[in-house]
Scaffold this motif. Sequence first.
Motif, PDB file in Angstrom:
ATOM      1  N   VAL B  36       0.868  -1.171   0.000  1.00 40.54           N
ATOM      2  CA  VAL B  36       0.000   0.000   0.000  1.00 40.54           C
ATOM      3  C   VAL B  36       0.909   1.226   0.000  1.00 40.54           C
ATOM      4  CG1 VAL B  36      -1.770   1.280   1.282  1.00 40.54           C
ATOM      5  CG2 VAL B  36      -1.731  -1.234   1.313  1.00 40.54           C
ATOM      6  N   ALA B  37       0.821   2.043  -1.049  1.00 41.91           N
ATOM      7  CA  ALA B  37       1.696   3.211  -1.145  1.00 41.91           C
ATOM      8  C   ALA B  37       1.421   4.177   0.003  1.00 41.91           C
ATOM      9  CB  ALA B  37       1.476   3.912  -2.487  1.00 41.91           C
ATOM     10  N   GLY B  38       2.488   4.677   0.571  1.00 39.73           N
ATOM     11  CA  GLY B  38       2.323   5.667   1.631  1.00 39.73           C
ATOM     12  C   GLY B  38       2.187   5.075   3.018  1.00 39.73           C
ATOM     13  N   PHE B  39       1.994   3.760   3.097  1.00 37.07           N
ATOM     14  CA  PHE B  39       1.897   3.107   4.414  1.00 37.07           C
ATOM     15  C   PHE B  39       3.323   2.897   4.939  1.00 37.07           C
ATOM     16  CE2 PHE B  39       0.845  -1.049   6.793  1.00 37.07           C
ATOM     17  CZ  PHE B  39       0.614  -0.337   7.967  1.00 37.07           C
ATOM     18  N   VAL B  45       9.884  -1.568   4.623  1.00 37.06           N
ATOM     19  CA  VAL B  45      10.285  -2.880   4.094  1.00 37.06           C
ATOM     20  C   VAL B  45      10.803  -2.743   2.666  1.00 37.06           C
ATOM     21  CG1 VAL B  45       9.457  -5.155   3.391  1.00 37.06           C
ATOM     22  CG2 VAL B  45       8.747  -4.187   5.589  1.00 37.06           C
ATOM     23  N   LEU B  46      10.039  -2.021   1.826  1.00 36.94           N
ATOM     24  CA  LEU B  46      10.376  -1.987   0.396  1.00 36.94           C
ATOM     25  C   LEU B  46      11.541  -1.051   0.085  1.00 36.94           C
ATOM     26  CD1 LEU B  46       6.882  -2.101  -1.319  1.00 36.94           C
ATOM     27  CD2 LEU B  46       8.594  -3.901  -1.134  1.00 36.94           C
ATOM     28  N   ASP B  47      11.601   0.092   0.779  1.00 38.09           N
ATOM     29  CA  ASP B  47      12.613   1.082   0.408  1.00 38.09           C
ATOM     30  C   ASP B  47      13.900   0.942   1.208  1.00 38.09           C
ATOM     31  OD1 ASP B  47      10.754   2.001  -1.301  1.00 38.09           O
ATOM     32  OD2 ASP B  47      10.068   3.657  -0.037  1.00 38.09           O
ATOM     33  N   GLN B  48      13.816   0.286   2.369  1.00 33.47           N
ATOM     34  CA  GLN B  48      15.034   0.167   3.163  1.00 33.47           C
ATOM     35  C   GLN B  48      15.491  -1.282   3.321  1.00 33.47           C
ATOM     36  OE1 GLN B  48      14.836   2.505   6.761  1.00 33.47           O
ATOM     37  NE2 GLN B  48      13.859   4.172   5.641  1.00 33.47           N
ATOM     38  N   ARG B  49      14.586  -2.121   3.854  1.00 29.74           N
ATOM     39  CA  ARG B  49      15.062  -3.476   4.164  1.00 29.74           C
ATOM     40  C   ARG B  49      15.314  -4.298   2.904  1.00 29.74           C
ATOM     41  NH1 ARG B  49      11.317  -5.045   9.337  1.00 29.74           N
ATOM     42  NH2 ARG B  49      11.906  -3.248  10.609  1.00 29.74           N
TER      43      ARG B  49
END
Lengths: 270, 319
Positions: B36-39, B45-49
């Motif tokens: 979900v974008a913005g959550f 999770v997606l941008d860092q991990r």
Amino acid sequence: MTNLRAEGVSLGYDGLRVIEGLDLTLPDGKITAVVGPNACGKSTLLRGLARLHPLDGGRITLDGADITAMPRKELARKVGMLPQSSIAPDGVRVAELVSRGRYPHQGWFGRHSSDDDAVVTTALESTGVAELADRPVAELSGGQRQRVWIAMVLAQQTDIVLLDEPTTFLDVRHQLDLLDLLTELNRDRGTTVAMVLHELNLAARYADHLVVMSAGRIVAEGAPSDVLTSEVVDEAFGLRAHVVPDPVAGSPLVVPVGRYHSSAVEPSAG
Amino acid sequence: MVTALAALLLVVLASLALGVRDIAPAEVWRALTSPVAGFMDHDVVLDQRLPRTIVGLAAGVALGTAGTLIQGVTRNPIADPGLLGLNSGASLAVVCAVWLFGVTSPIGYVWFAFLGAAAAAAIVFSVGRGQPVRLALVGAAVTALITPLITLVLLRDQQAFNLYRFWSVGSLTGRGLDTVTALWPFIVVGVVLAAVLSHRLNMLALGDDVATALGQRVGTTRTLAAIAIVLLAGTATSLAGPIALVGLVVPHAARRLVGTDYRWIMGIGALLGPVMLLSADVLGRLILPRSELEAGVVAALLGAPVLIAVARSRNVVGA
């Protein structure tokens, strides 16, 4: 049958000539021993024959073909060599070390065939180390370890086997043991054996063909009983010695004369 | 092999699921499957991990493989890519890139790091001519020569100093996936070369003379190995900074698990590299409350005791 021959070979290290224009043919199916004083070039010659050392001149041929023109793996299927500098990696087991002798017969990833397994088993059995197959090489005695290395060279299945001082670091019983083993290989398989030895009397007893070297050249070669005279010993080693028949084998036995403890007669000039 | 794969899967999952921010495993799964974008949880999770996990996988495979290769080809159980001056070469290139060209983004200095590593290795290999002891000596000399040069640049340039401080520690964060996208072919080529060379290393372990007598062209093996090491270690250093001890410890652990056959050691080493690097990264997120320790620091803290234990154990399994 294969014939290894050095023709006018020169060898050296960093511009320093050790051997100049040497000719030698290893008699087919025989045991040849190369003896000579330290630094006479005998190991260098053997390394040259196995293409472990680059030639400065001349050529070495196998059945007439120049060995430097041959792919290394092809040469390794015909000429085996056990150098002095072999290293047993820590933890390696006997069967694994011996199976590495199959390398020249394998592809790039070394896939084992059932043929490889059979050859390795035979090599282990004929050197008497089959029951040690699963033991780490590091745990073996010096004599056993040298047998394992010979088994590795046997697994290479070559018609010619070269050995650089294979008996060094072995006690006298194990020296005989090893030379008996090489004799059996020569007799049973017809393998041509050439080795550098330090022990003159064992060389004279076990070799069919004896090569005496000094200062980079061959002083004498031929049947040990013809070659090993007190003159030759003096010329090669600068050592006065009696040469008498070996009471066990009848081969020449060199009894050196030092500066002390000479109570018996002087060696005759002839 | 199965154990190593299972361990790798476990650390990858841990790397995605654990961190300073508590995110439920189910939410991690949703972030990967239907984000979900913005959550905030999903973004973390997606941008860092996810990127740092991928960077860790890539750099870890490269370090584990490069370390195994260099120990095999030099027959030196304490060899690691740092021995060849790779890390110092990369470091000097990075600080020079910042100082001279004002490069500050990871994708910009990645290439400088890679070229610096390659240049240092080229010098060390050409002077060392493949002889193990000479390689180690020349590597130490090159490192000794480069280190003060790095200091010199750092003293002159504040921006370089700030960036270097962060980069030199060795970290998986702050590198976008674009660095992996740019460099992954080097890792693939390096790993394929390493696989091809692994059986040759088995012969080389018996000594140069025995390997030659068995029909191997030892010089070719060393040259190909040098190329693979530069590709792999250069890439790893570019991606994650000069990470110490992973390339050194992993081959020892691999030998402990599978013995003396380099075909197995290489495969296990390639798996244990990312296991160690990602474990270090995950631990670094959990050790301190509300903040993180860099993966390079944790890897060194983890690796040093392992190495001491290896040295103390009676039957050291050498290269």
